[in-house]
Every structure is written in structure tokens, then in C-alpha cells.
Design a protein around this motif. Structure first.
Motif, PDB file in Angstrom:
ATOM      1  N   TYR A 232      85.828  34.932  67.563  1.00 35.10           N
ATOM      2  CA  TYR A 232      84.468  34.436  67.342  1.00 35.10           C
ATOM      3  C   TYR A 232      84.148  33.218  68.206  1.00 35.10           C
ATOM      4  N   SER A 233      85.145  32.424  68.522  1.00 33.88           N
ATOM      5  CA  SER A 233      84.908  31.186  69.265  1.00 33.88           C
ATOM      6  C   SER A 233      85.300  31.240  70.730  1.00 33.88           C
ATOM      7  N   LEU A 234      85.971  32.307  71.166  1.00 32.36           N
ATOM      8  CA  LEU A 234      86.528  32.291  72.518  1.00 32.36           C
ATOM      9  C   LEU A 234      85.950  33.343  73.467  1.00 32.36           C
ATOM     10  N   VAL A 235      85.448  34.454  72.967  1.00 31.81           N
ATOM     11  CA  VAL A 235      85.065  35.536  73.878  1.00 31.81           C
ATOM     12  C   VAL A 235      83.703  35.263  74.502  1.00 31.81           C
ATOM     13  N   PRO A 236      83.488  35.685  75.758  1.00 33.86           N
ATOM     14  CA  PRO A 236      82.205  35.448  76.435  1.00 33.86           C
ATOM     15  C   PRO A 236      81.011  36.075  75.731  1.00 33.86           C
ATOM     16  N   THR A 237      81.225  37.184  75.026  1.00 36.72           N
ATOM     17  CA  THR A 237      80.130  37.881  74.356  1.00 36.72           C
ATOM     18  C   THR A 237      79.422  36.979  73.354  1.00 36.72           C
ATOM     19  N   ARG A 238      80.120  35.988  72.857  1.00 37.14           N
ATOM     20  CA  ARG A 238      79.553  35.088  71.840  1.00 37.14           C
ATOM     21  C   ARG A 238      78.276  34.407  72.328  1.00 37.14           C
ATOM     22  N   ALA A 239      78.199  34.068  73.596  1.00 41.44           N
ATOM     23  CA  ALA A 239      77.040  33.341  74.119  1.00 41.44           C
ATOM     24  C   ALA A 239      75.874  34.246  74.480  1.00 41.44           C
ATOM     25  N   ASN A 240      76.034  35.563  74.346  1.00 44.83           N
ATOM     26  CA  ASN A 240      74.949  36.469  74.724  1.00 44.83           C
ATOM     27  C   ASN A 240      73.675  36.233  73.928  1.00 44.83           C
ATOM     28  N   VAL A 241      73.809  35.711  72.709  1.00 40.30           N
ATOM     29  CA  VAL A 241      72.635  35.448  71.893  1.00 40.30           C
ATOM     30  C   VAL A 241      71.691  34.470  72.592  1.00 40.30           C
ATOM     31  N   ILE A 242      72.231  33.576  73.422  1.00 37.35           N
ATOM     32  CA  ILE A 242      71.407  32.636  74.180  1.00 37.35           C
ATOM     33  C   ILE A 242      71.206  33.123  75.614  1.00 37.35           C
ATOM     34  N   ARG A 243      72.167  33.859  76.160  1.00 37.60           N
ATOM     35  CA  ARG A 243      72.019  34.423  77.513  1.00 37.60           C
ATOM     36  C   ARG A 243      70.795  35.315  77.630  1.00 37.60           C
ATOM     37  N   ALA A 244      70.391  35.909  76.525  1.00 39.78           N
ATOM     38  CA  ALA A 244      69.245  36.808  76.554  1.00 39.78           C
ATOM     39  C   ALA A 244      67.935  36.072  76.805  1.00 39.78           C
ATOM     40  N   LEU A 245      67.937  34.746  76.674  1.00 37.49           N
ATOM     41  CA  LEU A 245      66.707  33.960  76.723  1.00 37.49           C
ATOM     42  C   LEU A 245      66.544  33.254  78.066  1.00 37.49           C
ATOM     43  N   ASP A 246      65.328  32.797  78.320  1.00 39.35           N
ATOM     44  CA  ASP A 246      65.002  32.076  79.562  1.00 39.35           C
ATOM     45  C   ASP A 246      64.980  30.576  79.264  1.00 39.35           C
ATOM     46  N   LEU A 247      66.131  29.948  79.335  1.00 43.73           N
ATOM     47  CA  LEU A 247      66.228  28.514  79.066  1.00 43.73           C
ATOM     48  C   LEU A 247      65.820  27.722  80.303  1.00 43.73           C
ATOM     49  N   PRO A 248      64.897  26.774  80.187  1.00 42.84           N
ATOM     50  CA  PRO A 248      64.549  25.940  81.349  1.00 42.84           C
ATOM     51  C   PRO A 248      65.745  25.092  81.773  1.00 42.84           C
ATOM     52  N   ALA A 249      65.996  25.055  83.067  1.00 37.01           N
ATOM     53  CA  ALA A 249      67.160  24.309  83.564  1.00 37.01           C
ATOM     54  C   ALA A 249      67.085  22.831  83.206  1.00 37.01           C
ATOM     55  N   GLY A 250      65.902  22.296  83.122  1.00 32.33           N
ATOM     56  CA  GLY A 250      65.759  20.867  82.825  1.00 32.33           C
ATOM     57  C   GLY A 250      65.593  20.555  81.358  1.00 32.33           C
ATOM     58  N   ALA A 251      65.846  21.513  80.502  1.00 31.50           N
ATOM     59  CA  ALA A 251      65.576  21.347  79.076  1.00 31.50           C
ATOM     60  C   ALA A 251      66.541  20.379  78.411  1.00 31.50           C
ATOM     61  N   LYS A 252      66.004  19.669  77.426  1.00 29.18           N
ATOM     62  CA  LYS A 252      66.824  18.894  76.505  1.00 29.18           C
ATOM     63  C   LYS A 252      66.985  19.725  75.234  1.00 29.18           C
ATOM     64  N   VAL A 253      68.233  19.951  74.856  1.00 29.62           N
ATOM     65  CA  VAL A 253      68.529  20.890  73.771  1.00 29.62           C
ATOM     66  C   VAL A 253      69.278  20.176  72.655  1.00 29.62           C
ATOM     67  N   LEU A 254      68.871  20.458  71.421  1.00 29.91           N
ATOM     68  CA  LEU A 254      69.612  20.023  70.244  1.00 29.91           C
ATOM     69  C   LEU A 254      70.210  21.272  69.601  1.00 29.91           C
ATOM     70  N   GLU A 255      71.519  21.285  69.438  1.00 26.65           N
ATOM     71  CA  GLU A 255      72.202  22.389  68.775  1.00 26.65           C
ATOM     72  C   GLU A 255      72.701  21.906  67.420  1.00 26.65           C
ATOM     73  N   ILE A 256      72.246  22.582  66.370  1.00 21.20           N
ATOM     74  CA  ILE A 256      72.654  22.220  65.017  1.00 21.20           C
ATOM     75  C   ILE A 256      73.738  23.186  64.560  1.00 21.20           C
ATOM     76  N   GLY A 257      74.910  22.657  64.217  1.00 19.06           N
ATOM     77  CA  GLY A 257      76.024  23.497  63.779  1.00 19.06           C
ATOM     78  C   GLY A 257      76.683  24.199  64.941  1.00 19.06           C
ATOM     79  N   CYS A 258      77.310  23.428  65.823  1.00 20.33           N
ATOM     80  CA  CYS A 258      77.852  24.019  67.054  1.00 20.33           C
ATOM     81  C   CYS A 258      79.193  24.707  66.836  1.00 20.33           C
ATOM     82  N   GLY A 259      79.803  24.551  65.659  1.00 17.13           N
ATOM     83  CA  GLY A 259      81.103  25.174  65.437  1.00 17.13           C
ATOM     84  C   GLY A 259      82.117  24.677  66.434  1.00 17.13           C
ATOM     85  N   CYS A 260      82.881  25.605  67.021  1.00 12.10           N
ATOM     86  CA  CYS A 260      83.926  25.236  67.982  1.00 12.10           C
ATOM     87  C   CYS A 260      83.445  25.313  69.427  1.00 12.10           C
ATOM     88  N   GLY A 261      82.137  25.448  69.619  1.00 14.72           N
ATOM     89  CA  GLY A 261      81.557  25.211  70.926  1.00 14.72           C
ATOM     90  C   GLY A 261      81.363  26.343  71.904  1.00 14.72           C
TER      91      GLY A 261
END
Length: 621
Positions: free
Chosen positions: A64-93
Motif C-alpha cells: 500500500y505504501s511502496l508500489v507506484p500504482t498508489r500515486a495513480n489517484v493523483i497522476r490522473a489529475l492536472d496538477l499545476p506545477a506551481g501549486a501550493k498543496v496541503l495534504e491531510i493524512g499523508c500516511g507513509c508518503g
């Protein structure tokens, strides 16, 4: 760095690289944190696509914390490169790492110190990331962030309470720290997910049907149907759009928009891969998940039954993190990084196409590649028609004809098109078979092995799509392969299958990751192939359905009742016989007693033996 936030301006103590806002200690540790820290601290490749980390995963807690597939939930989105992001409950990162690679500022808040320490170790080389121990209550209520990320957290806010007030308060706090036009990203399981309807246990309680029944029993978390979540976000000041994630937001392979359901039921039905994995507790084999999903799509309500939701909730007026041109995203992230592909469904209902690109464009090509060519088309039109495998199920009378037409397409070439298999064929309305998803050419596959590959994969896919009864008289994969082979006039012996196993496993070894924790029902090694070849058709689906098990148990019970009835009849007969023998014996004893003193003893004994013989009994003399 020059970028800052109100949170970063706080003077708070630092431990193990993270900063301490408070000590909530909410008790969410799952026991994997110590092992994860060892793995991450020893790793040289910390990236969100790291196969070094993925290969170290040994169980669900580490996967759950190590495989690349875990980040796909955010990879699907268009995050602005200059964005300031707050992550609540980051777990093991795992998502923290991806955010730090993509965005200018990432503040990650985690209530468990043990997890925050792993997240800090995972992002130790990124100056874009700061990790804090604390909760959203510790974040200054200042509109400082472009994006707030809440992945698998909202459901735990009130420890499963049914009262909506604490969840609404949490969402309003998220609203307060967002800039105007900013987006809150909420990923959460759907209590009405198709996997739950089909019998999978609820992810937080490991009990079936808990969420369908409104959490009637105690639960550590609570999830929300789409309409309820939409209303809660609206009451908190947001305007939300929803995406469906499969198999879920945890390890997403497919993310679907509402527009896809409107423009192409064909794709909406086909893109999710079923059955969804059971991570910890095997499900009850009730309804078939794929067939249930097919019915929901055909009924026009499927968007309410995705296994997980990704809600994109905008504060005020702002650009969406999901392009209006995009209708779905598919990730092939279980491959070696150089071969991993991101595919997007784009366009309108009249002109849909697939656009493919490397999932990790910055990863160098490290594989040998001398016997494998990976040449996916950058764009490919979506072929309108019926999936050939579904046609084989819906029109069994055409099976032999259609399989022969497929076999006629299979060439005998040095570079074999291994993707030219029945599940990659679409039957158009004009009855033409059209190949799709042709990514791979492999040297070493002869035509015979290509045919075996197609027949084997077809047998496995057919078994996974329907009830075994529909494929009778075949009872195993091997028997179904033999029946399909007979349809095209070939015979598959052990030598042919072993040759295919050797070629297929060599191909999979080049393409797929070495991470054994991500099997996801995929077939890789020669032993895997042989094992599946021996499976019953029910085993391909995860086992016999509950109704079949119940019928079998009922039949066993009926047999037991019949045996008990027969034993009872035999017992009653023995009782009757014994009673008759006892009566005859008593009469004989009386007759013998009457003879005593009248005749010599020897004569009396002979008479007694005669009487006993007539009753079927024997004298004890």
C-alpha cells in the motif's frame, strides 16, 4: 526555498526531519511502519516510480505504501506545477512523494508520528516537501493553498459516527485553507461500490454488506454514497465533479468520468478490470462483479456504483484538474517503468480516440529489448462494436466461425504480434473483426505458440466473465482450451503448451515488474501458466459461487438425511426382529420348563434344541 505558507511560518519543534504541531496519536498504525522505515531509509531510488521500493513489498501494509500504482489517484489529475498543496493524512508518503515531484510546495500533515517519519524519509531529497505531525486543526485557517488533498481520510474523521456534523466541519476547514478557485481532492470508497454489491467485504470492517446496510454495526469509518457526498461538499461551499476509480482509489488502474458513461457504454463497461482484488479477506462468491457492472452500465446508473470516488471540489470559480477533453484514464503501471503506459480516452461521442504516452517519461530505457519491441500507437480511434469475447458468450453458435476468422489473422513472422488475441478484437456492426491495443512484437513466438496464447487467454477470460455452467461440458481451463482448439481445427499437446509457457514467461519477465505482491490475478511465470491451466473454471473466478456451494451443501444434507432414514429403517427392522426372537425364545423356555420332570434330561434337551432351531436361535450349550 523562497516559497512559504502560514504553516511553514510556525515555530515548532523538529524530530527525525518532520515538524511537530501536536501529538494526536489517533491509533491508525497498522504495524508496517517500522519495516517501511527500514526499507525507505535503505533505498537509493525514492521516486514515485521506484521499482526498488516496489520490489521490497511483501504484504498489504508494505504494498500500500511502496508500489507506484498508489500515486495513480493523483497522476490522473492536472496538477499545476506551481501549486501550493496541503495534504491531510499523508500516511507513509507514497502520494506525498509524487506531489513533491510535481508541485512547488507540499505541506503534508499526518497524525501518527511513526508514519510521518516514513513520509519524511521518502521525501528526504525534495526541498518542496515539509512533513508535519498533527491534524487539520493545527493548520492556520488562512486561504493559502491551491490544492488540498484528502486521500482515504474523510471516512475516518468522526471514527465511524453516523452524525454528519463532524464531516461537514472538516470539509469547511478544508474550504477555509483553500484559495479562491482552489480544489479539494477527496478520494474515498463508495459504500454502494459494485464489489460490495457482489459480496466483497467492507474495507474498514472486513464484514460483507456493512456499508450497504448503513453501518448498522460498529465501524471505525464511514463512507458516503455519491449524492450524499455531493450534498455535503455543496453545504461546505464547494462545487464538485466526480470520477469513478477502479479497482479503487488505493491502487487505481482506471479512472472514469461521467461523460464516458454518456458517450460510450461500450468503454464504460470494458475499461474496469474485474473481479476487484480482495486485499485482506476473501469475499463471499455471490453475484459476478463484471456481469453486475455490465447490468448497471446498461441501466444508466453505473456512475453511482464505482468502487471508489474521486471528488474534485472547487471553491468559487476555478479551472478543473480534469480536462473536459478527457473521458477516462488507464494506467498500465504494473510493468517495468520503461514500458508503463498512460492511456487517455479523449474526444466526443462521435469521435473518441485513445491517446497513449509513457507513464514515466523521465525514466531511461534499461531493458535489453533485443527480443521485445514495444510500439504502442500514440493515438488510436475507439472502434465501435462488440468485444469478441462477449460475442462468443452471447452467441455460442458462432464460436467456431469467429475463432477460425481470428486464427486466419494470426501470421507466422519473425516478430510475432502477441497482442493479436481474441480479447483484443472488436466485431463491428458490418461484421468485420478489427484489432485494437496492439502494443507488442516479440521474437521467438512461432504461429503455433501464438495460437496457444490466444486460446489460453481466451479460456481464462471466458471463465472470468461468466458462470462455469455456461461453458460446459468443459470443467477446467485445459478442457476449455482443448474445446476452443477443436473449433479452429488444431490440437494442443503437452509439448506445444510447454513451448508456449517458456516463450510467454520469457516475454513477461522482460515486461513486468518483479514485485510479487502485485499479482492482481496476472499470469507471469511458467509455473503460473501451468497452475492456471489445471484450474477448474470456478477457480479462475476465485472459487465456486455461494449459491453453488449452497446447492452442494444442500445435496450433501439431503444425502445425509437419506442415509439417516435408511439407517432408521434398518434399526426399526432389527428392533422388530429382536422382539420376535425374544417372544419365540420366551415361548421355547416355557415349553422346556413344561417338559422338566416328565422326560429324561437328554430327551428334553433334544426337544429344546429343536424348538430353538425353529426360532432361528441357538442354545448356549
Amino acid at each position: 526555498m523562497s516559497e512559504t505558507t502560514p504553516l511553514r511560518g510556525l515555530e515548532v519543534p523538529t524530530e527525525h526531519g518532520y515538524r511537530v504541531l501536536s501529538a494526536p496519536d489517533l491509533g491508525y498504525a497498522d504495524g508496517a511502519e517500522g519495516r517501511l522505515l527500514e526499507i525507505v531509509e535503505a533505498a537509493s531510488d525514492l521516486s514515485s516510480s521506484s521499482q526498488e521500493l516496489a520490489s521490497a513489498a511483501t504484504d498489504w501494509g508494505t504494498t500500500y505504501s511502496l508500489v507506484p500504482t498508489r500515486a495513480n489517484v493523483i497522476r490522473a489529475l492536472d496538477l499545476p506545477a506551481g501549486a501550493k498543496v496541503l495534504e491531510i493524512g499523508c500516511g507513509c508518503g507514497p502520494i506525498t512523494r509524487y506531489l513533491g515531484e510535481q508541485c512547488a510546495v507540499v505541506d503534508s500533515v499526518e497524525p501518527m508520528a511513526a508514519r510521518a517519519r516514513v513520509a519524511r524519509a521518502r521525501s528526504r531529497d525534495l526541498d518542496t516537501v515539509e512533513v508535519y505531525v498533527g491534524t487539520l486543526d493545527d493548520v492556520p485557517p488562512v486561504p493559502a493553498y491551491d490544492v488540498v488533498v484528502v486521500i482515504g481520510v474523510l471516512e475516518y474523521v468522526a471514527r465511524g459516527a453516523l452524525d454528519e456534523a463532524p464531516y461537514l466541519a472538516f470539509l469547511r476547514q478544508c474550504h477555509a485553507v483553500l484559495k479562491d478557485g482552489g480544489t479539494l481532492v477527496v478520494a474515498i470508497e463508495n459504500p454502494l461500490g459494485v464489489k460490495y454489491i457482489s459480496g466483497a467485504v467492507e474495507d474498514h470492517t472486513n464484514r460483507p454488506f456493512d456499508s450497504l446496510e448503513g453501518y448498522a454495526l460498529e465501524s471505525p469509518a464511514r463512507t458516503f454514497p455519491r449524492r450524499t457526498l455531493d450534498r455535503m461538499l455543496s453545504e461546505s461551499g464547494f462545487t464538485a465533479e466526480f470520477l469513478g476509480a477502479f479497482p479503487d482509489y488505493k491502487l487505481p488502474r482506471a479512472v472514469l468520468s461521467d461523460e464516458l458513461f454518456r458517450s460510450s457504454g461500450q468503454l464504460a463497461e470494458a475499461l474496469p478490470r474485474f473481479p476487484s482484488p480482495d486485499y485482506l479477506v476473501p469475499r463471499l462468491q455471490l453475484a459476478d462483479e463484471k456481469l453486475t457492472w455490465r447490468t448497471l452500465v446498461a441501466s444508466g446508473v453505473a456512475e453511482h456504483f464505482a468502487n471508489s470516488f474521486i471528488a474534485l471540489a472547487v471553491k468559487g470559480e476555478g479551472a478543473s484538474l480534469w480536462s473536459s477533453e478527457r473521458q477516462a484514464v488507464l494506467f498500465n503501471s504494473e510493468r517495468q517503468p520503461e514500458f508503463a503506459v498512460r492511456s487517455e480516452v479523449r474526444g466526443s461521442a462521435d469521435d473518441l480516440h485513445l491517446a497513449r504516452s509513457p507513464l514515466y517519461p523521465d525514466r531511461p530505457r534499461t531493458g535489453d529489448g533485443k527480443d521485445v519491441r514495444h510500439t504502442p500507437a500514440p493515438t488510436e480511434p475507439v472502434v465501435v462494436g462488440r468485444d469478441l469475447l462477449q460475442v462468443l458468450l452471447d452467441e455460442p453458435g458462432r464460436r467456431a466461425e469467429l475463432l477460425r476468422r481470428w486464427a486466419a489473422l494470426v501470421p507466422d513472422e519473425e516478430w510475432a504480434p502477441v497482442d493479436l488475441v481474441p480479447h483484443n478484437l472488436v466485431l463491428r456492426a458490418d461484421d468485420e473483426l478489427v484489432a485494437i491495443d496492439q502494443e507488442w512484437q516479440v521474437r521467438g513466438f512461432d504461429r503455433g505458440s501464438l495460437l496457444v496464447r490466444g486460446l489460453f487467454l481466451t479460456a481464462v477470460q471466458l471463465a472470468s466473465r461468466t458462470r462455469p455452467e455456461r461453458l460446459q461440458p468443459a470443467g477446467t481451463v485445459a478442457e476449455l482450451v482443448a474445446a476452443l482448439a477443436a473449433d479452429i481445427g488444431v490440437e494442443i499437446d503437452d509439448e506445444a503448451f510447454d513451448r508456449f509457457c517458456a516463450q510467454e514467461s520469457a516475454f513477461q519477465a522482460v515486461v513486468n515488474t518483479t514485485d510479487t505482491s502485485l499479482k492482481d490475478r496476472r499470469i507471469r511465470s511458467a509455473d503460473d501458466l501451468r497452475t492456471v491451466y489445471r484450474h477448474t473454471l470456478a477457480e479462475v473466478r476465485g472459487g465456486d459461487r455461494f449459491d453453488v456451494q449452497w446447492q452442494r451443501a444442500s445435496a450433501d444434507i439431503d444425502r445425509l438425511y437419506e442415509m439417516a432414514r435408511q439407517h432408521e429403517e434398518e434399526r426399526e427392522k432389527l428392533v422388530r426382529d429382536l422382539a420376535e426372537h425374544q417372544k419365540a425364545f420366551a415361548e421355547a423356555r416355557a415349553e422346556i420348563a413344561g417338559l422338566r420332570g416328565r422326560q429324561p434330561v437328554a430327551l428334553a434337551r433334544r426337544v429344546a434344541r429343536g424348538v430353538l432351531a425353529r426360532t432361528g436361535l441357538r442354545s448356549r450349550e
